[in-house]
Design a protein around this motif. Structure first.
Motif, short mmCIF file in Angstrom:
data_model
loop_
_atom_site.label_atom_id
_atom_site.label_comp_id
_atom_site.label_asym_id
_atom_site.label_seq_id
_atom_site.Cartn_x
_atom_site.Cartn_y
_atom_site.Cartn_z
N GLU A 206 1.60 4.95 -1.18
CA GLU A 206 2.17 5.18 0.01
C GLU A 206 1.54 4.28 1.28
OE1 GLU A 206 1.60 9.32 1.01
OE2 GLU A 206 3.56 9.69 -0.14
N SER A 207 0.13 3.94 0.73
CA SER A 207 -0.70 2.94 1.88
C SER A 207 -0.24 1.47 1.77
CB SER A 207 -2.11 3.22 1.63
OG SER A 207 -2.42 2.60 0.24
N ILE A 208 0.22 1.07 0.66
CA ILE A 208 0.76 -0.46 0.50
C ILE A 208 2.20 -0.70 0.89
CG2 ILE A 208 -1.07 -0.65 -1.04
CD1 ILE A 208 0.79 -0.56 -3.39
N GLY A 209 2.59 -0.15 1.87
CA GLY A 209 3.98 -0.39 2.14
C GLY A 209 4.63 -1.69 2.11
N PRO A 210 4.03 -2.87 3.03
CA PRO A 210 4.48 -4.02 2.89
C PRO A 210 4.37 -4.89 1.63
CG PRO A 210 3.00 -3.57 4.78
CD PRO A 210 2.90 -2.40 3.82
N LEU A 211 3.36 -4.76 0.79
CA LEU A 211 3.39 -5.35 -0.48
C LEU A 211 4.44 -4.75 -1.44
CD1 LEU A 211 1.91 -7.59 -1.80
CD2 LEU A 211 0.36 -5.98 -2.61
N ALA B 125 -1.85 -11.09 -0.01
CA ALA B 125 -2.04 -10.14 -1.23
C ALA B 125 -3.32 -9.60 -1.36
CB ALA B 125 -1.51 -11.06 -2.48
N MET B 126 -4.50 -10.37 -1.21
CA MET B 126 -5.69 -10.13 -1.21
C MET B 126 -6.19 -8.94 -0.03
SD MET B 126 -6.89 -11.78 -3.86
CE MET B 126 -8.66 -11.00 -3.65
N MET B 127 -5.67 -9.10 0.97
CA MET B 127 -5.86 -8.10 2.10
C MET B 127 -5.31 -6.70 1.63
SD MET B 127 -7.58 -8.93 4.36
CE MET B 127 -7.52 -7.85 5.77
N SER B 128 -4.04 -6.83 1.02
CA SER B 128 -3.26 -5.80 0.35
C SER B 128 -4.20 -4.97 -0.63
CB SER B 128 -2.04 -6.01 -0.22
OG SER B 128 -1.27 -6.42 1.02
N ILE B 129 -4.61 -5.65 -1.53
CA ILE B 129 -5.26 -5.34 -2.45
C ILE B 129 -6.92 -4.53 -2.05
CG2 ILE B 129 -6.78 -5.84 -4.57
CD1 ILE B 129 -4.70 -7.99 -5.14
N LEU B 130 -7.33 -5.41 -1.08
CA LEU B 130 -8.32 -4.79 -0.63
C LEU B 130 -8.13 -3.27 -0.01
CD1 LEU B 130 -11.54 -4.92 0.19
CD2 LEU B 130 -10.92 -6.08 2.18
N HIS B 131 -7.02 -3.35 0.70
CA HIS B 131 -6.67 -1.95 1.36
C HIS B 131 -6.59 -1.15 0.27
CE1 HIS B 131 -4.98 0.85 4.16
NE2 HIS B 131 -3.83 0.63 3.29
N VAL C 220 -10.04 0.36 -0.75
CA VAL C 220 -10.57 1.07 0.21
C VAL C 220 -9.81 2.61 -0.02
CG1 VAL C 220 -10.99 1.78 2.65
CG2 VAL C 220 -11.15 -0.83 1.71
N VAL C 221 -8.49 2.43 0.10
CA VAL C 221 -7.88 3.98 -0.13
C VAL C 221 -8.29 4.61 -1.31
CG1 VAL C 221 -5.51 5.01 -0.47
CG2 VAL C 221 -5.74 3.17 1.08
N ILE C 222 -8.27 4.01 -2.49
CA ILE C 222 -8.59 4.69 -3.74
C ILE C 222 -10.01 5.16 -3.55
CG2 ILE C 222 -9.29 4.33 -6.35
CD1 ILE C 222 -7.03 2.41 -6.45
N THR C 223 -10.99 4.36 -2.73
CA THR C 223 -12.38 4.93 -2.71
C THR C 223 -12.50 5.99 -1.88
OG1 THR C 223 -13.28 2.48 -3.25
CG2 THR C 223 -14.64 4.15 -2.09
N ASP C 224 -11.72 6.00 -0.84
CA ASP C 224 -11.80 7.17 0.00
C ASP C 224 -11.19 8.50 -0.55
OD1 ASP C 224 -12.99 5.33 1.99
OD2 ASP C 224 -10.99 5.22 3.05
N SER C 225 -10.33 8.20 -1.27
CA SER C 225 -9.73 9.44 -1.89
C SER C 225 -10.69 9.88 -3.02
CB SER C 225 -8.39 8.97 -2.60
OG SER C 225 -7.46 8.36 -1.84
#
Length: 362
Positions: A163-168, A341-347, A350-355
């Motif tokens: 849900e957090s990677i909408g644009p990609l 693409a790299m910014m999306s992967i980084l995001h 971060v989401v996985i780490t926070d979760s």
């Protein structure tokens, strides 16, 4: 077809398509004729040279020279002997040289035309190849990140991550649904444009000729036209006859422009006026204006050659500049695509780490 006929056909094709072999013969023949050596004697000596004193008589150049020599001894002209062995454009030049008694100069002009055409072809190839390469590179990057990566993540990643990677994900969906169709459309358009370049005529086409890739075709064809006219008139061929020769060997696009110039010449216009009046912008509006002034000089052949060489240098520089601009723009687009693409992967990371830290439900 027996073996000898097949061997001759293969040798003829190789000699006609291999500019290096052909120009080596032309260069030697031109030097001999310029020294007032008889054509028959020059061809005989060249045959011995190309076949290494008869040791290799089946080399393309040796077979060509032997046939030219045989036809010369049978009373035929050099251009008649060369028919089928050289491209039609060069054959017209040699025929024009025979008409004016300047075969040696025609051979020299052919070599000059070949070198100038090679430089122009190289510049145009660079201008065309960069956009194609960038399109392929961007498509590969989008496919790798937008399809391979996202498809695997959808199968294994938590719902919160997706849900957090909408644009990609939207890019991935578009590529999955329409990527092949878009690629087919692009390839079809490229093939359509390439195939219709020599055939599409009319006033609408003249407007398209101001912009790439049609302008690249105009420059390429215009180069051949100017070099041909320069060589023909330098060989003392009258302007009308020179234009008729160029019209005969041209494609439909070229014939439309040369035919309009012939009509203007028959009305008493000089070459520059004839090219400017038809509003085709061929070979280039500025060249037509220059020719309108300079065509009144007596040494018209030398004038056209000088204008042509200057124009070719300018066009080569312009094409190289366009190549650099396209390359830099393409690199910027590729860089932006990879950064996205790299910014999306980084995001996602971060989401996985926070979760994980928060012990969230997946």
């Amino acid at each position: 077809m027996n073996f000898n006929e097949l061997s001759r056909s293969m040798a003829m094709w190789k000699f006609r398509t291999n500019r290096k072999i052909r120009f080596r013969v032309f260069r030697k023949l031109q030097g001999m004729l310029a020294m007032n050596e008889a054509l028959s004697r020059a061809l005989e000596r060249l045959w011995y040279n190309s076949s290494e004193m008869g040791k290799y008589p089946n080399r393309p150049a040796a077979l060509a020279l032997r046939e030219w020599l045989q036809k010369d001894r049978a009373g035929q002209s050099l251009s008649e002997g060369m028919a089928g062995w050289v491209p039609s454009a060069e054959l017209y030049m040699i025929r024009a040289g025979e008409e004016s008694g300047t075969v040696a100069k025609s051979l020299a002009s052919i070599q000059m035309m070949g070198e100038s055409a090679r430089q122009m072809r190289s510049a145009i190839s660079q201008a065309v190849s960069y956009p194609i390469f960038m399109i392929i590179l961007i498509s590969g990057v989008l496919w790798m990140f937008g399809v391979n990566l996202i498809s695997n993540m959808r199968a294994n990643a938590p719902k919160a991550v997706m849900e957090s990677i909408g644009p990609l994900a939207d890019v991935s969906d578009f590529i999955m649904q329409w990527g092949i169709a878009v690629a087919l459309v692009v390839v079809t358009l490229m093939i359509l444009v390439t195939v219709t370049l020599p055939f599409w005529c009319g006033r609408i086409r003249a407007k398209f000729d101001k912009y790439p890739p049609w302008s690249w075709f105009r420059i390429w064809q215009g180069t051949g036209f100017m070099l041909g006219i320069s060589a023909l008139m330098g060989a003392q061929v009258p302007l009308r006859r020179a234009l008729e020769i160029m019209e005969q060997q041209g494609n439909p696009w070229m014939r439309e422009r040369v035919s309009a110039a012939i009509v203007a010449v028959l009305q008493g216009k000089n070459l520059g006026e004839a090219l400017r009046m038809n509003d085709f912008g061929f070979p280039d509006p500025q060249v037509a204006l220059d020719m309108e002034i300079l065509s009144e000089r007596g040494d018209i052949g030398a004038v056209i050659e000088e204008v042509t060489q200057e124009w070719i240098r300018e066009q080569i520089d312009e094409l190289r500049t366009q190549s650099v601009v396209v390359r830099n723009m393409g690199l910027a687009v590729v860089g932006a695509t990879i950064a996205f693409a790299m910014m999306s992967i980084l995001h996602i990371t971060v989401v996985i780490t926070d979760s994980t830290k928060g012990g969230g439900n997946f």
